[in-house]
Scaffold this active site. Structure first.
Site, short mmCIF file in Angstrom:
data_model
loop_
_atom_site.label_atom_id
_atom_site.label_comp_id
_atom_site.label_asym_id
_atom_site.label_seq_id
_atom_site.Cartn_x
_atom_site.Cartn_y
_atom_site.Cartn_z
N ARG A 1 0.03 15.17 13.57
CA ARG A 1 0.78 14.71 12.41
C ARG A 1 1.07 15.87 11.48
O ARG A 1 0.16 16.60 11.07
CB ARG A 1 -0.01 13.62 11.67
CG ARG A 1 0.80 12.82 10.67
CD ARG A 1 -0.02 11.69 10.09
NE ARG A 1 -1.16 12.17 9.32
CZ ARG A 1 -1.85 11.43 8.45
NH1 ARG A 1 -1.51 10.17 8.27
NH2 ARG A 1 -2.86 11.92 7.80
N TYR B 1 -5.00 11.38 -3.94
CA TYR B 1 -5.45 12.67 -3.40
C TYR B 1 -4.51 13.23 -2.34
O TYR B 1 -4.72 14.34 -1.85
CB TYR B 1 -6.87 12.56 -2.83
CG TYR B 1 -7.11 11.38 -1.92
CD1 TYR B 1 -6.69 11.39 -0.60
CD2 TYR B 1 -7.80 10.27 -2.39
CE1 TYR B 1 -6.92 10.31 0.23
CE2 TYR B 1 -8.04 9.18 -1.58
CZ TYR B 1 -7.60 9.21 -0.26
OH TYR B 1 -7.83 8.13 0.57
N LYS B 2 -3.48 12.50 -1.99
CA LYS B 2 -2.49 12.99 -1.03
C LYS B 2 -1.39 13.75 -1.77
O LYS B 2 -1.60 14.82 -2.30
CB LYS B 2 -1.95 11.84 -0.19
CG LYS B 2 -2.99 11.13 0.68
CD LYS B 2 -2.33 10.06 1.50
CE LYS B 2 -3.20 9.27 2.42
NZ LYS B 2 -4.61 9.32 2.40
N ASP C 1 0.87 -1.17 0.00
CA ASP C 1 0.00 0.00 0.00
C ASP C 1 0.91 1.23 0.00
O ASP C 1 1.69 1.43 0.93
CB ASP C 1 -0.90 -0.04 1.24
CG ASP C 1 -1.86 1.14 1.33
OD1 ASP C 1 -1.57 2.19 0.72
OD2 ASP C 1 -2.87 1.04 2.04
#
Length: 422
Positions: A381, A232-233, A207
């Site tokens: 994060r 989309y990241k 992944d």
């Protein structure tokens, strides 16, 4: 003096930044420091323009003729070919389609089918206990559907993966791992782990949700079997943008995935009664591609033209290290604990700090136009997207964090109430 030295260092690093020109390719709010590109990338100008074009001109004016006139039908293959260089793959081994969860179910079934044709004993899927939940859920759901005798999940701690390969050498069919841990940012050694699994006859699924577009990946060189990832990241494809699948060419003739939709048919417009699987990666398609979102993704990927993954990774390391140094020099709250590894080779493009007030601090930061994110149970994060961030912005972000902490603004009620999406 500390702040002055950090400021000079940021200026120096930004001066030599080979990717600094790319910031002009993005739409970003004024005075916003966006440290959440690892969750949702910002809007590229090219994508904004394409959105108007595909809706107003292609759909609006050319209507159904756009399937041929604007080659809508081949978007999955074209977009996959654009993603491939970012993965270290031949273009024909990558296709864009569906979501990462749906794609994971496809490659998981394909890998299990390959293994169970060669050995009925191989039914175990090994994964990591702290894997992203959807990856584990997909295996659990498949196990419920086909029975544990065909698919059984074994999840182990991160430091037990190699020993699990040895322990389940005779019954393991698949090793399924996320390359960069979504919480800690720790990177797995893709080449070493893949090699160890292959030595025991185990296929490997990676992944790449937190890897693609920010690490110097080499899937072909590492002899990876299958991989999935979202766009989309770090790829800035937009919310809900189509995901991608990588499958090594050596497996193509044996791949059988369960969702035999018409777009995965060899000749979909013959409208035959019986299914005949398409060649190559097209066999992973199911239904009609989401043309608007995939066209936007296609345009967003143009941002990567002319730059290398080595350049991207080098800036990622620089940004991450600078933020860490500024944080250590200016933040006095000892309740922060860095859970991301210190070694560059072991961490992706993020830093994760545990703190008992992590959620409230994150919300207070957002009010100060520093957008980071929170991950349960107590993780603040910080993501570093090399295409649009500067070292100066990171120093400004640390200073705004210092203000939030020194004034204890995070204790305000408005920052303590959790929203639906955290």
């Amino acid at each position: 003096m500390i702040l002055q030295n950090l400021s000079k260092r940021a200026e120096s690093l930004d001066t030599i930044d080979a990717l600094s020109h790319l910031v002009d390719d993005f739409c970003l709010p004024a005075d916003c420091i966006y440290l959440d590109g690892n969750s949702l990338g910002p809007l590229p100008l090219s994508a904004k323009q394409r959105a108007r074009e595909v809706v107003e001109l292609q759909w609006g004016d050319d209507l159904i003729t756009s399937w041929n006139k604007h080659a809508w039908i081949s978007l999955p293959q074209r977009v996959g070919a654009k993603i491939a260089p970012l993965l270290g793959s031949l273009p024909e081994q990558v296709i864009a389609c569906d979501s990462i969860s749906v794609n994971l179910s496809k490659v998981l079934c394909a890998a299990l089918n390959i293994q169970q044709h060669s050995s009925t004993q191989r039914n175990v899927v090994i994964s990591q206990q702290d894997n992203f939940p959807t990856d584990l859920y997909m295996v659990q759901g498949l196990s419920e559907l086909v029975g544990p005798q065909r698919c059984s999940l074994i999840s182990v701690p991160e430091n037990k993966i190699l020993s699990a390969i040895e322990e389940y050498a005779d019954t393991a069919a698949v090793l399924m791992l996320t390359h960069v841990n979504f919480r800690s940012g720790r990177i797995h050694d893709m080449q070493a782990i893949t090699k160890a699994a292959h030595a025991k006859g185990i296929l490997v699924i990676w992944d790449l949700a937190h890897s693609a577009g920010v690490l110097d990946l080499e899937l072909d060189k590492c002899e990876v079997d299958f991989a999935v990832g979202c766009t989309y990241k770090y790829l800035n494809g937009g919310p809900g943008a189509p995901a991608f699948i990588y499958a090594a060419k050596r497996h193509w003739d044996d791949i059988k995935q369960p969702l035999s939709g018409w777009m995965g048919h060899k000749k979909p417009f013959d409208f035959a009664h019986d299914y005949s699987v398409a060649d190559g990666m097209t066999r992973f398609l199911v239904g009609t591609p989401p043309v608007v979102s995939m066209s936007i993704l296609d345009a967003a990927l143009d941002t990567f033209d002319g730059i290398s993954t080595k350049q991207i990774r080098a800036k990622s390391v620089s940004l991450t290290q600078f933020f860490q140094d500024a944080f250590n020099a200016l933040i006095e709250d000892k309740r922060f604990t860095l859970i991301t590894p210190n070694e560059h080779a072991l961490r992706g493009s993020q830093l994760a700090f545990s703190h008992p007030q992590a959620y409230a601090i994150c919300q207070a930061l957002i009010a100060h136009k520093v957008i980071a994110d929170f991950r349960a149970p107590d993780i603040l994060r910080i993501g570093f997207s090399p295409l649009f961030l500067t070292h100066k912005q990171l120093l400004d972000a640390v200073l705004r964090l210092k203000e939030v902490l020194d004034t204890e603004q995070y204790l305000l009620a408005e920052f303590q109430t959790k929203q639906a999406v955290t």
